[in-house]
Design an enzyme around this catalytic site. Structure first.
Site, PDB file in Angstrom:
ATOM      1  N   ASP A   1      66.967  89.475  11.635  1.00  0.00           N
ATOM      2  CA  ASP A   1      67.349  87.949  11.430  1.00  0.00           C
ATOM      3  C   ASP A   1      69.082  87.936  11.380  1.00  0.00           C
ATOM      4  O   ASP A   1      69.266  86.861  10.909  1.00  0.00           O
ATOM      5  CB  ASP A   1      66.580  87.492  10.247  1.00  0.00           C
ATOM      6  CG  ASP A   1      65.714  87.825   9.880  1.00  0.00           C
ATOM      7  OD1 ASP A   1      64.762  87.256  10.541  1.00  0.00           O
ATOM      8  OD2 ASP A   1      65.018  87.536   8.569  1.00  0.00           O
TER       9      ASP A   1
ATOM     10  N   HIS B   1      61.876  84.979  16.113  1.00  0.00           N
ATOM     11  CA  HIS B   1      63.122  84.357  17.000  1.00  0.00           C
ATOM     12  C   HIS B   1      62.786  82.581  16.690  1.00  0.00           C
ATOM     13  O   HIS B   1      61.644  82.412  17.276  1.00  0.00           O
ATOM     14  CB  HIS B   1      63.126  84.757  17.738  1.00  0.00           C
ATOM     15  CG  HIS B   1      63.115  85.888  18.007  1.00  0.00           C
ATOM     16  ND1 HIS B   1      64.255  86.667  17.999  1.00  0.00           N
ATOM     17  CD2 HIS B   1      62.595  87.012  19.235  1.00  0.00           C
ATOM     18  CE1 HIS B   1      64.617  87.740  17.915  1.00  0.00           C
ATOM     19  NE2 HIS B   1      63.130  87.828  19.325  1.00  0.00           N
TER      20      HIS B   1
HETATM   21  P1  IMP Z   1      56.716  95.176   8.601  1.00  0.00           P
HETATM   22  O1  IMP Z   1      57.578  95.946   9.652  1.00  0.00           O
HETATM   23  O2  IMP Z   1      55.815  93.884   8.698  1.00  0.00           O
HETATM   24  O3  IMP Z   1      55.929  96.266   8.272  1.00  0.00           O
HETATM   25  O4  IMP Z   1      57.894  94.979   7.431  1.00  0.00           O
HETATM   26  C1  IMP Z   1      57.957  96.341   7.195  1.00  0.00           C
HETATM   27  C2  IMP Z   1      59.551  95.519   6.692  1.00  0.00           C
HETATM   28  O5  IMP Z   1      60.667  95.642   7.634  1.00  0.00           O
HETATM   29  C3  IMP Z   1      59.610  94.302   5.685  1.00  0.00           C
HETATM   30  O6  IMP Z   1      60.639  94.497   4.858  1.00  0.00           O
HETATM   31  C4  IMP Z   1      60.168  93.413   6.489  1.00  0.00           C
HETATM   32  O7  IMP Z   1      60.285  91.969   5.759  1.00  0.00           O
HETATM   33  C5  IMP Z   1      60.739  94.059   7.668  1.00  0.00           C
HETATM   34  N1  IMP Z   1      60.793  93.395   8.531  1.00  0.00           N
HETATM   35  C6  IMP Z   1      59.859  93.598   9.577  1.00  0.00           C
HETATM   36  N2  IMP Z   1      60.194  92.099  10.645  1.00  0.00           N
HETATM   37  C7  IMP Z   1      61.422  91.756  10.000  1.00  0.00           C
HETATM   38  C8  IMP Z   1      61.796  90.557  10.756  1.00  0.00           C
HETATM   39  O8  IMP Z   1      61.899  90.515  11.798  1.00  0.00           O
HETATM   40  N3  IMP Z   1      62.717  90.342  10.243  1.00  0.00           N
HETATM   41  C9  IMP Z   1      63.410  90.744   9.342  1.00  0.00           C
HETATM   42  N4  IMP Z   1      62.632  91.770   8.561  1.00  0.00           N
HETATM   43  C10 IMP Z   1      61.669  92.289   8.844  1.00  0.00           C
END
Ligand code: IMP
Length: 422
Positions: free
Chosen positions: A13, A41
């Protein structure tokens, strides 16, 4: 430009979409190589405001061809919805969006299991986006995945999917969830395949020919450096490699071709989900928290916030070979009397660096802060570095000194033009 990777140097982000949108104008190919629709995005341009999760955000440049590499995991319903939205906005994706048949699909059981695992872990939950990312990558590396290429051989797909659904139903039922029917999943996914098929194409020759011809590739990382499975704050990470070397496996780009790495860095820190955040601001009623608080593009969750952490930026620069930084959201800091910046860490009385600590050590770390004077001026109209208030210039220079990387781009507002280029 040749091959440029745009990566987030924090926990995701950072505002990568905007710089990608900008650079895509001179790109022949814009590509995704990791992650899935856990990424989000937000792109604001002349076509409108878009939240995109899978299609490379550089697709808004009309002459760029979009690539989704085999390292990306795809939820086909999300992909189709996104393609429809972009086609409707007049972007014409036919013949300029290509998806690797090597890419794995997120199946309904991956999303169910993501939720069930999170609930079973209770307080120790990762705080995932519940998009099925962990389970689909687990299936990929344990030889249980379903790829787009499987759909070209119906008997292979039928047999493999039947096995997977039987297997996954056993786990789902054991964890208290509701089982899935093979026929329902098969029919839905066959429908998705028909829609996506015109965009499926092996990317190997296209990428190799492009490299040989000196075409410009823009690689868009999803998530951020510290969500990387190996180098992030494990187990509070995502399931794919997020550093630029992931583009090698995820798109077929040999590492030596990646000559420019732009590290996108937010002027403060945010994080969604669980895990250490050394500079976290806990006073949710205070002015600083309210200024920095944002809503995540993918899940709508409120992000955790903190002061800028230079130890994190320094580590990201070294790890990913960042050649230049793009500082985003500098305008958000306007109006603060003082700005705190973490310059280094102490742990149990000793100076330490990020790499010395495991995740639990990072939770105990004492950030060493430097306090800088703030500025009151609205800087969103500034386009020339020399026109920034002195205090803002000093803030940027401190980041350059601490990270040993030049800040070439400075975002001062949400619109595409709100950027200082040095
Ligand atoms: P997952 O990728 O959904 O398995 O989540 C694993 C970790 O990555 C969690 O803490 C999510 O909040 C974080 N996360 C996944 N995608 C993003 C993103 O695009 N931005 C920020 N954090 C992310």
């Amino acid at each position: 430009m040749t091959v440029t990777a745009v990566i987030g140097s924090q926990w995701g982000d950072e505002g990568k979409g905007k710089v990608v949108d900008y650079l895509a104008e001179s790109a022949d190919y814009v590509a995704r190589f990791n992650g899935g629709n856990n990424a989000g995005h937000t792109v604001i341009n002349e076509f409108g405001t878009f939240k995109i999760h899978l299609v490379p955000s550089g697709i808004f440049a009309r002459s760029a061809v979009g690539l989704i590499g085999g390292g990306v995991v795809i939820d086909p319903a999300v992909l189709i919805e996104e393609m429809d939205m972009l086609n409707k906005a007049g972007l014409g994706l036919d013949g300029r969006l290509w998806i690797s048949p090597r890419a794995h699909l997120i199946m309904p059981y991956h999303k169910i299991l993501d939720g069930l695992y999170e609930e079973a872990k209770g307080k120790g939950a990762t705080g995932t986006t519940r998009r099925g990312i962990g389970p689909v990558f687990a299936d990929k590396v344990s030889y249980n995945g379903i790829r787009w290429s499987d759909f070209a051989r119906e008997e292979v797909l039928t047999a493999r999917l039947r096995t997977q659904i039987e297997l996954k139903n056993r786990i789902i039922l054991a964890l208290g969830g509701s089982s899935l029917k093979f026929e329902d999943v098969f029919e839905a996914y066959r429908g998705y395949y028909v829609r996506v098929k015109p965009h499926l194409r092996e990317l190997f020759s296209l990428v190799q020919d492009g490299l040989k011809a000196g075409k410009n590739f823009l690689l868009e990382q999803a998530m951020g450096t510290f969500l990387d499975t190996d180098w992030g704050t494990y187990p509070f990470v995502t399931a794919s490699t997020t550093i630029p070397s992931a583009a090698s496996a995820g798109l077929g780009i040999p590492p030596r071709h990646i000559t420019k790495v732009i590290g996108v860095t937010k002027a403060y820190t945010t994080r969604v989900g669980a895990g250490p955040l050394p500079t976290e601001i806990h006073d949710t009623e205070g002015e600083v928290y309210r200024k920095f608080a944002e809503t995540a593009a993918t899940t709508g969750r409120t992000r955790r916030v903190g002061w800028l952490d230079l130890e994190i930026i320094r580590t990201a620069v070294q790890l990913s070979g960042v050649t230049e930084l793009c500082l985003t959201k500098l305008d958000v800091l306007s109006g603060l009397d003082e700005i705190r910046v973490c310059t280094s860490y102490k742990h149990e009385g000793k100076d330490v660096i990020y790499a010395d600590l495991d995740t639990y050590g990072l939770e105990e770390v004492e950030p060493v802060y430097r306090t800088l004077p703030g500025w009151q001026e609205n800087i969103s109209g500034v386009r020339d570095f020399g026109q920034l208030p002195g205090a803002a210039q000093a803030y940027v220079r401190l980041i350059e000194e601490a990270s040993s990387a030049p800040v070439k781009w400075i975002g001062v507002g949400p619109e595409r033009a709100a950027m200082i280029i040095r």
